[in-house]
Design a protein around this motif. Structure first.
Motif, PDB file in Angstrom:
ATOM      1  N   GLU A 110      -2.679  13.234   7.858  1.00  0.00           N
ATOM      2  CA  GLU A 110      -3.695  12.882   7.189  1.00  0.00           C
ATOM      3  C   GLU A 110      -3.177  11.979   5.944  1.00  0.00           C
ATOM      4  N   LEU A 111      -3.660  10.658   5.683  1.00  0.00           N
ATOM      5  CA  LEU A 111      -3.224   9.858   4.663  1.00  0.00           C
ATOM      6  C   LEU A 111      -4.212  10.196   3.425  1.00  0.00           C
ATOM      7  N   ILE A 132       0.802  -1.182   0.000  1.00  0.00           N
ATOM      8  CA  ILE A 132      -0.017  -0.053  -0.111  1.00  0.00           C
ATOM      9  C   ILE A 132       0.785   1.246   0.028  1.00  0.00           C
ATOM     10  N   THR A 133       0.713   2.177  -0.949  1.00  0.00           N
ATOM     11  CA  THR A 133       1.395   3.342  -1.060  1.00  0.00           C
ATOM     12  C   THR A 133       0.625   4.520  -0.723  1.00  0.00           C
ATOM     13  N   LEU A 134       0.963   5.283   0.399  1.00  0.00           N
ATOM     14  CA  LEU A 134       0.171   6.412   0.705  1.00  0.00           C
ATOM     15  C   LEU A 134       0.997   7.658   0.799  1.00  0.00           C
ATOM     16  N   LYS A 186       5.488  16.632   4.124  1.00  0.00           N
ATOM     17  CA  LYS A 186       4.795  15.290   3.328  1.00  0.00           C
ATOM     18  C   LYS A 186       5.866  14.175   3.281  1.00  0.00           C
ATOM     19  N   ARG A 187       5.026  13.035   3.585  1.00  0.00           N
ATOM     20  CA  ARG A 187       5.931  11.814   3.640  1.00  0.00           C
ATOM     21  C   ARG A 187       5.157  10.776   2.582  1.00  0.00           C
ATOM     22  N   ARG A 188       6.060  10.150   1.783  1.00  0.00           N
ATOM     23  CA  ARG A 188       5.417   8.860   1.198  1.00  0.00           C
ATOM     24  C   ARG A 188       5.759   7.626   1.806  1.00  0.00           C
ATOM     25  N   PHE A 189       4.569   7.002   2.517  1.00  0.00           N
ATOM     26  CA  PHE A 189       4.580   5.487   3.093  1.00  0.00           C
ATOM     27  C   PHE A 189       4.360   4.557   2.196  1.00  0.00           C
ATOM     28  N   THR A 190       5.427   3.479   2.039  1.00  0.00           N
ATOM     29  CA  THR A 190       5.237   2.186   1.474  1.00  0.00           C
ATOM     30  C   THR A 190       5.056   1.422   2.498  1.00  0.00           C
ATOM     31  N   ILE A 191       4.068   0.630   2.547  1.00  0.00           N
ATOM     32  CA  ILE A 191       3.459  -0.450   3.713  1.00  0.00           C
ATOM     33  C   ILE A 191       3.487  -1.641   2.842  1.00  0.00           C
TER      34      ILE A 191
END
Length: 181
Positions: free
Chosen positions: A84-85, A53-55, A172-177
């Motif tokens: 906020e995602l 999941i990329t958020l 801002k950050r990109r989260f790769t789950i």
């Protein structure tokens, strides 16, 4: 009166040997099962579902709770935050809430470390994540980091995996789950 010593001493020894032999057979018959289980380093990964999941997270609120109000960074300083995602279409899909505590302030800013505990609240459940972040005292954008998923609720029950975070802009950050269920 005569007592036959062979019959009284042999019986307990034979019983003990039989008991030992039975225990040894039971132990050896279980050994292949235990060895097979020990060779599978990620049994949950092979049996469950894998999702990535990329958020994008946008910081809404952040508070600093320093140990030394007017002094330098110190062990025990805390940061509390809420973001906020958003999904790839920039639709809101949840939020993160967490806290990070400084555990080490080194001679140079790159040596600093903090431990973070974060909850990702998404549609369908929550993910619990924790781990270390290094170099958080370096001026400029926060460094990238990887933290481990320690569990979850709802559709994320028994979740395992990791979260990679990288700064992509101011706040801002990109989260790769990388998620295993």
């Amino acid at each position: 009166m005569s007592i036959d010593l062979r019959s009284t001493t042999m019986r307990p020894i034979r019983a003990a040997c039989l008991g030992t032999a039975t225990a040894l057979v039971a132990l050896l018959s279980c050994a292949p099962v235990a060895a097979a289980a020990a060779t599978d380093p990620h049994p949950a990964h092979d049996k469950g579902k894998h999702r990535v999941i990329t958020l994008t997270g946008e910081l809404r609120k952040q508070s600093f709770l320093p140990v030394n109000r007017k002094g330098p960074a110190a062990q025990g300083d805390r940061t509390v935050f809420n973001s906020e995602l958003f999904d790839e279409n920039h639709e809101s899909v949840g939020e993160t809430n967490g806290t990070c505590t400084t555990t080490w302030v080194g001679e140079v800013a790159q040596d600093s470390a903090e431990v973070c505990v974060v909850t990702y609240t998404l549609q369908g459940g929550q993910l619990s994540v924790q781990g270390m972040v290094f170099g958080h005292l370096v001026p400029g954008p926060p460094p990238s980091f990887d933290n481990g998923i320690t569990g979850g609720t709802g559709e994320f029950d028994r979740a395992r995996g990791s979260v990679h975070a990288e700064t992509i802009g101011m706040g801002k950050r990109r989260f790769t789950i990388d998620l295993y269920l």
